[in-house]
Design a protein around this motif. Structure first.
Motif, mmCIF file in Angstrom:
data_model
loop_
_atom_site.group_PDB
_atom_site.id
_atom_site.type_symbol
_atom_site.label_atom_id
_atom_site.label_comp_id
_atom_site.label_asym_id
_atom_site.label_seq_id
_atom_site.Cartn_x
_atom_site.Cartn_y
_atom_site.Cartn_z
ATOM 1 N N SER A 78 0.820 -1.215 0.000
ATOM 2 C CA SER A 78 0.000 0.000 0.000
ATOM 3 C C SER A 78 0.852 1.262 0.000
ATOM 4 N N ILE A 79 2.023 1.192 -0.623
ATOM 5 C CA ILE A 79 2.918 2.344 -0.712
ATOM 6 C C ILE A 79 2.664 3.062 -2.027
ATOM 7 N N LEU A 80 2.442 4.362 -1.973
ATOM 8 C CA LEU A 80 2.135 5.146 -3.170
ATOM 9 C C LEU A 80 3.299 6.074 -3.518
ATOM 10 N N PRO A 81 3.422 6.470 -4.783
ATOM 11 C CA PRO A 81 4.488 7.408 -5.158
ATOM 12 C C PRO A 81 4.502 8.674 -4.306
ATOM 13 N N LYS A 82 3.324 9.184 -3.979
ATOM 14 C CA LYS A 82 3.266 10.421 -3.207
ATOM 15 C C LYS A 82 3.866 10.274 -1.807
ATOM 16 N N ASP A 83 3.997 9.041 -1.324
ATOM 17 C CA ASP A 83 4.605 8.822 -0.012
ATOM 18 C C ASP A 83 6.074 9.241 0.008
ATOM 19 N N TYR A 84 6.680 9.366 -1.174
ATOM 20 C CA TYR A 84 8.096 9.760 -1.272
ATOM 21 C C TYR A 84 8.270 11.252 -1.546
ATOM 22 N N GLU A 85 7.205 12.020 -1.455
ATOM 23 C CA GLU A 85 7.285 13.441 -1.798
ATOM 24 C C GLU A 85 8.312 14.189 -0.954
ATOM 25 N N LEU A 86 8.312 13.965 0.352
ATOM 26 C CA LEU A 86 9.265 14.670 1.205
ATOM 27 C C LEU A 86 10.692 14.265 0.854
ATOM 28 N N PHE A 87 10.925 12.990 0.662
ATOM 29 C CA PHE A 87 12.254 12.522 0.259
ATOM 30 C C PHE A 87 12.701 13.214 -1.032
ATOM 31 N N ILE A 88 11.822 13.270 -2.027
ATOM 32 C CA ILE A 88 12.159 13.907 -3.304
ATOM 33 C C ILE A 88 12.457 15.383 -3.103
ATOM 34 N N ASN A 89 11.638 16.062 -2.323
ATOM 35 C CA ASN A 89 11.846 17.497 -2.092
ATOM 36 C C ASN A 89 13.183 17.779 -1.417
ATOM 37 N N LEU A 90 13.581 16.910 -0.506
ATOM 38 C CA LEU A 90 14.844 17.115 0.208
ATOM 39 C C LEU A 90 16.059 16.801 -0.655
ATOM 40 N N SER A 91 15.898 15.913 -1.623
ATOM 41 C CA SER A 91 17.038 15.482 -2.436
ATOM 42 C C SER A 91 17.048 16.095 -3.835
ATOM 43 N N THR A 154 6.536 -6.757 -8.121
ATOM 44 C CA THR A 154 5.490 -5.994 -8.807
ATOM 45 C C THR A 154 4.366 -6.907 -9.250
ATOM 46 N N GLU A 155 4.695 -8.178 -9.553
ATOM 47 C CA GLU A 155 3.660 -9.132 -9.937
ATOM 48 C C GLU A 155 2.719 -9.421 -8.766
ATOM 49 N N GLU A 156 3.251 -9.380 -7.546
ATOM 50 C CA GLU A 156 2.420 -9.637 -6.365
ATOM 51 C C GLU A 156 1.570 -8.423 -6.012
ATOM 52 N N CYS A 157 2.143 -7.246 -6.125
ATOM 53 C CA CYS A 157 1.383 -6.015 -5.899
ATOM 54 C C CYS A 157 2.144 -4.836 -6.491
ATOM 55 N N GLU A 158 1.470 -3.994 -7.243
ATOM 56 C CA GLU A 158 2.121 -2.872 -7.915
ATOM 57 C C GLU A 158 2.530 -1.775 -6.948
ATOM 58 N N ASN A 159 1.746 -1.589 -5.905
ATOM 59 C CA ASN A 159 2.029 -0.492 -4.974
ATOM 60 C C ASN A 159 3.007 -0.919 -3.884
ATOM 61 N N ASN A 160 4.137 -1.488 -4.316
ATOM 62 C CA ASN A 160 5.161 -1.839 -3.337
ATOM 63 C C ASN A 160 6.162 -0.701 -3.212
ATOM 64 N N ALA A 161 7.035 -0.784 -2.223
ATOM 65 C CA ALA A 161 7.914 0.336 -1.882
ATOM 66 C C ALA A 161 8.867 0.716 -3.005
ATOM 67 N N VAL A 162 9.456 -0.271 -3.661
ATOM 68 C CA VAL A 162 10.448 0.017 -4.703
ATOM 69 C C VAL A 162 9.782 0.515 -5.980
ATOM 70 N N GLU A 163 8.707 -0.140 -6.407
ATOM 71 C CA GLU A 163 8.004 0.267 -7.624
ATOM 72 C C GLU A 163 7.495 1.703 -7.502
ATOM 73 N N SER A 164 6.902 2.033 -6.370
ATOM 74 C CA SER A 164 6.372 3.382 -6.172
ATOM 75 C C SER A 164 7.492 4.413 -6.098
ATOM 76 N N PHE A 165 8.617 4.014 -5.527
ATOM 77 C CA PHE A 165 9.785 4.907 -5.487
ATOM 78 C C PHE A 165 10.202 5.306 -6.901
ATOM 79 N N TRP A 166 10.355 4.319 -7.782
ATOM 80 C CA TRP A 166 10.839 4.608 -9.133
ATOM 81 C C TRP A 166 9.788 5.312 -9.978
#
Length: 299
Positions: A78-91, A154-166
């Motif tokens: 249940s990890i979404l791309p938007k969950d990395y927004e703060l990380f992206i903003n800082l880096s 990704t085959e098990e679930c698309e909204n995983n931590a690594v897939e959403s990160f990229w």
């Protein structure tokens, strides 16, 4: 009777071992990379001190916390791309104009050609991409710990931590690319040089800022020992060209771009595709002409 008892005992032990492994390994994918915190913080300092100090000061400990908090203590599916927004903003930092290099199906070649950001700055040579490159990670619901046993594919679930990160990294990279941008595709790829769905099709093209881009240059390069499945103007490459032109971009396409082919030929010097005409060099080794390699396209 004794033999039967031993057989049943052995079956029981094997079953329990198998059950224990299944209990410990919930997902099909590899678990979190060991020493993840040290690697992330170390890569951050490596980038801002050595690889690309022009980005200025970054708080690497704060970047790690933002990265970790994107997926820790959450359902790993249940990890979404938007969950990395703060990380992206800082880096986040500026991507130099004309240096963006997008790709599909040729990660190692792109990494070599980009030359750690000196020649081109692919997403893996931005700070946010450099931090996550080739790593694996996931957390666990209702736990502050990392899962070192297994992580969902990704085959098990698309909204995983690594897939959403990229997905987030790819969209951000596209949004901040400008000038002439370059796209390196694999003309020998079994499923097509331009996969759709794919990261370039789904997350990068939609996030390009048309007013900041002067031209899109496509290079379709075959593997030295691979088949010539795709070229400019045909199959999936034609689909890509048409899509970009429809969006209003100035698009050029070149087959087997010489600079990339020279790099590939370092590993295959005796291949017929890597043969240099005898007129290229004089007796003392100085260049006489810039004739193309055999069977290689020119710009």
């Amino acid at each position: 009777m004794k033999s039967l008892f031993l057989s049943l005992l052995l079956v029981s032990v094997l079953f329990m071992n198998s059950f224990s492994e299944m209990q410990g390994r919930k997902w099909k994918g590899e678990g979190t990379t060991q020493n993840l915190e040290a690697i992330v913080i170390g890569r951050c300092y490596d980038y801002i001190r050595i690889l690309n100090p022009s980005v200025g000061e970054k708080n690497c400990s704060e970047i790690w916390e933002a990265f970790k908090n994107a997926f820790i203590n959450k359902d790993p599916c249940s990890i979404l791309p938007k969950d990395y927004e703060l990380f992206i903003n800082l880096s986040l930092h500026t991507i130099p104009p004309n240096k963006s290099l997008f790709w599909e199906n040729n990660e190692l070649l792109v990494s070599s050609f980009a030359d750690r950001g000196r020649r081109y700055m692919s997403v893996s040579y931005t700070l946010f991409g450099f931090i996550g490159d080739l790593l694996n990670w996931c957390g666990q619901a209702n736990s502050n710990g990392l899962d070192y046993e297994s992580c969902p594919t990704t085959e098990e679930c698309e909204n995983n931590a690594v897939e959403s990160f990229w997905r987030m990294a790819s969209a951000t990279y596209a949004q901040h690319s400008s000038g002439v941008i370059h796209v390196l595709l694999n003309g020998s790829a079994v499923k097509g040089a331009y996969p759709d769905p794919g990261f370039f099709a789904d997350y990068e093209i939609p996030n390009l800022q048309k007013d900041k881009i002067s031209q899109i240059v496509i290079w379709v390069v075959d593997d030295i020992e691979g088949p010539d499945r795709e070229s400019c103007g045909i199959h999936t490459v034609k689909i890509l060209e048409n899509r970009l032109k429809t969006l209003g971009y100035d698009v050029t396409c070149t087959d087997n771009y010489k600079s990339v082919m020279f790099l590939l030929c370092l590993d295959y010097p005796d291949n017929s595709k890597c043969t240099l005409p005898s007129s290229v060099f004089s007796v003392d080794g100085s260049p006489l002409s810039d004739g193309p390699l055999t069977d290689m396209g020119t710009v």
